[in-house]
Design an enzyme around this catalytic site. Sequence first.
Site, mmCIF file in Angstrom:
data_model
loop_
_atom_site.group_PDB
_atom_site.id
_atom_site.type_symbol
_atom_site.label_atom_id
_atom_site.label_comp_id
_atom_site.label_asym_id
_atom_site.label_seq_id
_atom_site.Cartn_x
_atom_site.Cartn_y
_atom_site.Cartn_z
ATOM 1 N N GLN A 1 13.999 -46.379 -6.585
ATOM 2 C CA GLN A 1 13.083 -45.238 -6.565
ATOM 3 C C GLN A 1 13.882 -44.018 -7.042
ATOM 4 O O GLN A 1 14.602 -43.396 -6.264
ATOM 5 C CB GLN A 1 12.539 -45.018 -5.156
ATOM 6 N N GLY B 1 2.587 -42.057 0.081
ATOM 7 C CA GLY B 1 3.342 -43.020 -0.691
ATOM 8 C C GLY B 1 3.850 -42.468 -2.013
ATOM 9 O O GLY B 1 3.422 -41.409 -2.489
ATOM 10 N N HIS B 2 4.757 -43.231 -2.623
ATOM 11 C CA HIS B 2 5.430 -42.782 -3.841
ATOM 12 C C HIS B 2 4.464 -42.520 -4.994
ATOM 13 O O HIS B 2 3.493 -43.216 -5.183
ATOM 14 C CB HIS B 2 6.526 -43.759 -4.268
ATOM 15 N N ASN B 3 4.780 -41.462 -5.731
ATOM 16 C CA ASN B 3 4.028 -41.040 -6.913
ATOM 17 C C ASN B 3 2.598 -40.599 -6.631
ATOM 18 O O ASN B 3 1.785 -40.483 -7.551
ATOM 19 C CB ASN B 3 4.031 -42.122 -7.995
ATOM 20 N N SER C 1 0.774 -43.901 -5.656
ATOM 21 C CA SER C 1 0.036 -43.452 -6.850
ATOM 22 C C SER C 1 -1.413 -43.079 -6.560
ATOM 23 O O SER C 1 -2.299 -43.288 -7.384
ATOM 24 C CB SER C 1 0.096 -44.526 -7.944
#
Length: 332
Positions: free
Chosen positions: A201, A242-244, A262
Amino acid sequence: MKSYSIQEINEVLMGTIVGNTSIKITAPEQLELANASEITFIGNKKYEKLWKTSKASVAVVNEDISIEPGENKAFIKVKNADLAMSQVLEIFAPPSPLFEIDIHPTAFVDKTVVIGKGTRIGAGSYIGPKVKLGENVTIYPNVTILDECTIGSNSVIWSGAVIRERCHMGNGCIIHSNASIGADGFGFRPDPQKGLVKIPQIGNVVLGNNVEIGANSCVDRGKFSATILGDGCKIDNLIQIGHNSKLGQFCIMSGQSGLAGSVTLGNGVLIGGSASITDHVTIGDGAIIGGGSGVTKNVPAGVTLLGYPAIDARDALRQWAILKRLVNESKK
């Protein structure tokens, strides 16, 4: 102890005083618990009935209130009692924890850190290489800020918070205790030889101005680029982002809700407690996701969803009413 007359309080609220009382006000309190020296609030007409038994001498009320204050009591009428409440709380707010010196000798501050005027760093904190701290930043004891982060002016970071490397915060942000900004996103892929392989990441987190992150909440770094929270977003305690994921301006997330990776939120999205949003979903401007709902597909702007899986709130309420009627009929 702070104490104010009703006239002094109204100088801040700029409302209309109805009735009169000579009692000095020493604190705010909720309607049912207030005593004679405390000020309370009536922000909804359904609570008017509680005023009759309340011991409070002053209430901040909406302009459409239909009752009178009574003997030796008074109302301050305003357009929005809930907003006025925040002003009253500021009047009576106790001072923040004290700093005897600006930078405590037990804090580790790397020699490359840039520190703005008026910034304070508490005991046991770690400020890593090439960090930039704006003016009037307050860092309470035992905070960790790792390499190459930037913290905007007038931001406050409470004890136990961790800001991971290369993350950036705007001005006026508040990070509450034990929040994690920039932990690794949850990324793994199966491999026949190695089992689960961790996906690096390598992105970061970018917070806009006046963002508030509640205690024990986590905002994961992006896998490729950035996880972004726009200006004015307010994140409750125990939240997972969460990521992005990318949040527009002034989004609100209530406790124990979560975004998978995302997810995109438009401006002014409201997400109720314990709601969950699956990955790669887009939620339009001004949409409302009811508490406990599960969102699995894109949501148009301005709609309200309820249920699991989440559907239009009107349809959900009809379904629940039908189910309730069927259950009641089955019991006959």
